[in-house]
Each structure stands twice: as C-alpha cells, then as structure tokens.
Enzyme design. Structure first.
Site, PDB file in Angstrom:
ATOM      1  N   GLY A  17       3.928   1.035   3.641  1.00 14.94           N
ATOM      2  CA  GLY A  17       2.679   1.117   4.381  1.00 14.94           C
ATOM      3  C   GLY A  17       1.639   0.156   3.840  1.00 14.94           C
ATOM      4  N   GLY A  19      -1.628  -0.044   4.860  1.00 15.77           N
ATOM      5  CA  GLY A  19      -2.978   0.376   5.217  1.00 15.77           C
ATOM      6  C   GLY A  19      -3.924   0.118   4.061  1.00 15.77           C
ATOM      7  N   PHE A  20      -5.041   0.816   4.053  1.00  8.00           N
ATOM      8  CA  PHE A  20      -6.045   0.577   3.019  1.00  8.00           C
ATOM      9  C   PHE A  20      -5.508   0.848   1.614  1.00  8.00           C
ATOM     10  CE2 PHE A  20      -8.796   1.377   6.742  1.00  8.00           C
ATOM     11  CZ  PHE A  20      -9.557   0.214   6.698  1.00  8.00           C
ATOM     12  N   GLY A  21      -4.792   1.959   1.429  1.00  4.62           N
ATOM     13  CA  GLY A  21      -4.285   2.303   0.108  1.00  4.62           C
ATOM     14  C   GLY A  21      -3.150   1.412  -0.344  1.00  4.62           C
ATOM     15  N   VAL A  86      11.021   2.284   7.498  1.00  3.13           N
ATOM     16  CA  VAL A  86      11.766   3.091   6.527  1.00  3.13           C
ATOM     17  C   VAL A  86      12.233   4.363   7.221  1.00  3.13           C
ATOM     18  CG1 VAL A  86      11.664   4.331   4.339  1.00  3.13           C
ATOM     19  CG2 VAL A  86      10.461   2.146   4.602  1.00  3.13           C
ATOM     20  N   GLU A 177     -18.275   7.105  18.697  1.00  4.70           N
ATOM     21  CA  GLU A 177     -18.450   5.656  18.844  1.00  4.70           C
ATOM     22  C   GLU A 177     -17.892   5.149  20.167  1.00  4.70           C
ATOM     23  OE1 GLU A 177     -18.532   4.736  14.036  1.00  4.70           O
ATOM     24  OE2 GLU A 177     -16.674   4.479  15.155  1.00  4.70           O
ATOM     25  N   ASP A 307      -4.146   8.820   3.475  1.00  3.71           N
ATOM     26  CA  ASP A 307      -4.111   9.933   4.422  1.00  3.71           C
ATOM     27  C   ASP A 307      -2.932  10.862   4.222  1.00  3.71           C
ATOM     28  OD1 ASP A 307      -6.334   8.803   5.520  1.00  3.71           O
ATOM     29  OD2 ASP A 307      -5.400   8.144   7.388  1.00  3.71           O
ATOM     30  N   ALA A 324     -10.959   5.697   4.880  1.00  6.84           N
ATOM     31  CA  ALA A 324     -10.536   4.543   4.099  1.00  6.84           C
ATOM     32  C   ALA A 324     -10.815   4.671   2.606  1.00  6.84           C
ATOM     33  CB  ALA A 324     -11.197   3.278   4.649  1.00  6.84           C
TER      34      ALA A 324
END
Length: 430
Positions: A17, A19-21, A86, A177, A307, A324
């Site tokens: 992954g 993403g942010f992490g 995966v 938003e 997450d 995030a």
C-alpha cells in the site's frame, strides 16, 4: 528472482500500500544501507485522498492529486516499486502471494487503507457513487455530467428532477465538502452550461444519521458548517438514515423518499483485508489490532499502519481517526523503530499528535479546529487551502493546483467539466 528483485544481504521490508502511511515509511527507509524496501500497490501512483471531491466536482484533474511512485524514488537504489495486487500472506513462511508472483520478506508492513462501507446493502453498493479513489471520483464526475446531458433530452419533469438532483450521504468532511461544491456549481456554473434547464428543479441534499454534521469536530464547527451549507441552498437532513436506493429513489428510515439518479455515498469506511491474517485479531470495521509499535497482535515481524491499524491510547480508546495524519506519523515512527530494532536499540511507543481538523464548505467558507484555536470563515478557508497545498506530493502538483484554485476563484468557474471515459486499445499482438 521473485518479482524480479535481486537477493541481497539487506533486510527486506515489504510495504503493501502506497497511501500516506506506506509512502512515508518507504521514504524514510529510502537510502538506508540496512534495508531493501519493496513498495507494492495496485496503482503506480500515490493518491491525495482529501481532494478526491474536487476531481469529482470538476475542480481538479486526476493527475493534479496523483504522484508517480517511481518518481519519488529515482535516486534510491534500495527501493523497488511493483504494481501488483497482494492476494495472500503466508505468515508461517514469511511470504506473500501476488497476481505477478511470490515474494519473501523479513518485515511486512500492511498499509492497505480503507474502502467504502455500504453496511451490507447490495442495492446501494450497486447503484450509489462512492469516492474512495481517483478512478471513482472521475466516475462520479462523469455520471453527474452525463445525467445533465440526459436531462436536456428528458420529456417528463420527474425525469429531469431525478437526473439533476444530488443526494450526498454522510455528514463528515467529504460529504460536507462535496455538497457545498455542488451547490456552488448549481448557482454559478451549471446554468451557464445548460441554459435550457430550469435549475429551480435541482436540489442538493446531505443526509447524516447523527444529530450533527462533522461529528468529531467542535460544536462551533458543527453549527457553522450547517449554516454555511444552508446559505448555499443545501437541504440538510440530520438524524436520518438511508435504508435503500434503487437507482431512481432514495428511501429513508422515516418512510420518506427523494427522487434522484445521483446518490453520492460518503457514509463510512471499512479497512481492506488480505487473506492469511488471523481473523480473531480483526476488530470493528475490519481493522487489525496492533500494539503501540504498530506490531500486529500475534506476529513478530508483521506491522500495520494507517486506516487499517487499530491502536488504542488513553486519548483514543476506540482507535485513531482514519485520516492522513495518524498514518503519516505511524509510518515515520515505524521507520525509526525498524532501524533501532536492527541495531538492538530500544523502540518507542507511538503517541498520536493531533494537529487538528478542518473542512471547507465553499468559497470563503471553512471550519478549522486546531488544538489551541477554533475558527471559521474566510481565514479558515485560506488556512484549509494552505495546509492542503503544502501536503500535496510534488512541486508540479502544487503549482497546478494553485493555478486551478486561483482561476476558479477569479472566474467563478470550474473549467474541467469533461466527460472522459477510459477505452482499452484492441489487442493487436500476434
């Protein structure tokens, strides 16, 4: 050579992954002489999720909030990027299975994030418009614009209403938003594109099952966000739950319905799951139980961040918010801890530093909760823009987004109202 990666004497860290992490962890380990990093993602780019809604509402191009993964590691020979899915983790063999082959690991980091939670309602899953990826955001934009084209040709007023109305489910930042932006488009943009349509027929609804919008934020932010949305003409439904959606009607728990072909689902998330992890360590929402070093319960060399990780602290007894900042901070600390583990040094416990929450409702309208200050209005809107602009990966993306925002602000016009559909080329291979 599994996945065409050379065997080395370095410890192999496989990160699933980007993403942010996952991206933060890979960046912190890049250039290390001790680690070989394999970053696996189903896409070859990092997605900036907080701005998905602007792609969905024609404010930004998908490329402006995406960053090529390989570009991030051009100068690091110890980082390998593989585009793959995966399918299974064989924990007893320290091995993962992917759609392009198998790969062994010394340390495995699961950073696969979360996906849309439809809470088991198949009709909603089949007919609603989610927004958890760049592709889905682009699909939402296409659907709404296509329905306006169809509304031009509709003979019955009820059909026009259904094609033009938009119902947004979920009163969190994403729901608020996208509702605010759609309401502004109704007032300032769409009537110029479709002068034959009567926009008095169009309604934008936001549905929240709780008693307030932006539930985790301050009372002032909750009150002000509702006030801002109503000023823009959004119809706010609190303490209301969607029970079904057949593609043309939204059904509610109070027995009422709304005619719409456009249901935007921003009501919840559930962690992604990979086969091979013990099911007993999964908690609510499919998250993996981890300790304060992000080590997955029951394993010695498998970690989870972001997450997908369920970590409790005194201030967060139900786990960290799935946004995030926890992912970025966990990725940063895990990189430090892996280096310390390799050298036999003590590791640190994770402690989430809450930097605040914010949401933008429309032009000059936003709410910001910082640890030391809560404020709303024009300055909050500028703060929201600055924070998100700084957080975007890539200088080019920052410039493109700033230009788009400036143009939209000056002209009152989102200029990217394009219906773009992917078309695969025919396979001409012999």
């Amino acid at each position: 050579m599994p996945l065409n990666i050379q065997v080395s004497n370095r410890k192999r860290v496989v990160i699933i992954g980007a993403g942010f992490g996952g991206l933060k962890l890979a960046q912190e380990l890049a250039g290390s002489a001790d680690f070989e990093v394999v970053l696996i993602d189903k896409n070859n780019y990092h997605q900036f999720q907080p701005l998905f809604y602007q792609v969905a509402t024609a404010g930004l191009e998908p490329s402006a909030i995406s960053f090529p993964l390989r570009l991030a590691f051009h100068h690091y020979e110890n980082v390998y990027v593989r585009v793959a899915t995966v399918t299974k983790i064989i924990t007893e063999q320290n091995l993962i299975e992917t759609n392009i082959g198998e790969l062994s690991f010394d340390y495995l980091v699961i950073a696969i994030g979360a996906d849309t939670n439809f809470f088991g309602n198949k009709n909603i899953e089949d007919n609603a418009l989610p927004m958890k990826s760049v592709g889905e955001a682009l699909g939402l934009r296409n659907r709404i614009l296509e329905n306006f084209e169809k509304a031009l040709l509709a003979d019955q007023e009820e059909d026009k209403i259904g094609l033009m109305n938009v119902v947004v489910v979920g009163g969190g930042p994403t729901g608020v938003e996208v509702s605010g932006t759609l309401a502004e488009m109704k007032r300032m943009v769409l009537p110029k594109d479709y002068p034959e349509l009567d926009f008095d027929l169009m309604q934008v609804h936001i549905i929240e099952s709780g008693g307030e919008l932006l539930g985790p934020m301050s009372l002032n932010a909750q009150i002000k966000s509702k006030e801002y949305l109503e000023q823009l003409g959004v119809i706010v439904h609190l303490n209301t739950r969607v029970t079904d959606f057949d593609g043309k009607h939204v059904y509610f728990n109070n027995g009422t319905t709304i005619r719409t072909n456009n249901l935007v689902w921003a009501a919840g998330v559930k962690a992604n799951v990979i086969e091979g992890i013990k099911p007993e360590i999964l908690v609510r929402g499919g998250r993996l139980k981890v300790n304060r070093q992000n080590l997955v319960e029951g394993y010695e060399n498998i970690f989870a961040v972001g997450d997908v990780a369920y970590m409790t602290e005194d201030k967060f007894p139900n786990g960290h918010p799935q946004v995030a900042q926890p992912a970025i901070q966990q990725g940063n600390l895990l990189a430090s801890n892996l280096k310390n583990m390799l050298k036999g040094n003590p590791v640190e416990d994770f402690c989430y530093k809450d930097l605040g929450s914010m949401a933008t409702i429309g032009r000059n309208k936003a709410v910001v909760d910082l640890p030391f200050w809560h404020f709303q209005g024009f300055f909050a809107w500028l703060t929201w823009m600055f924070v998100h602009l700084i957080a975007i990966v890539g200088v080019k993306n920052k410039v493109l987004i700033f230009i788009n925002w400036l143009w939209n602000y000056i002209t009152y016009d989102q200029s990217l109202r394009l219906i773009i559909k992917a078309k695969s080329p025919k396979n001409n291979q012999t």
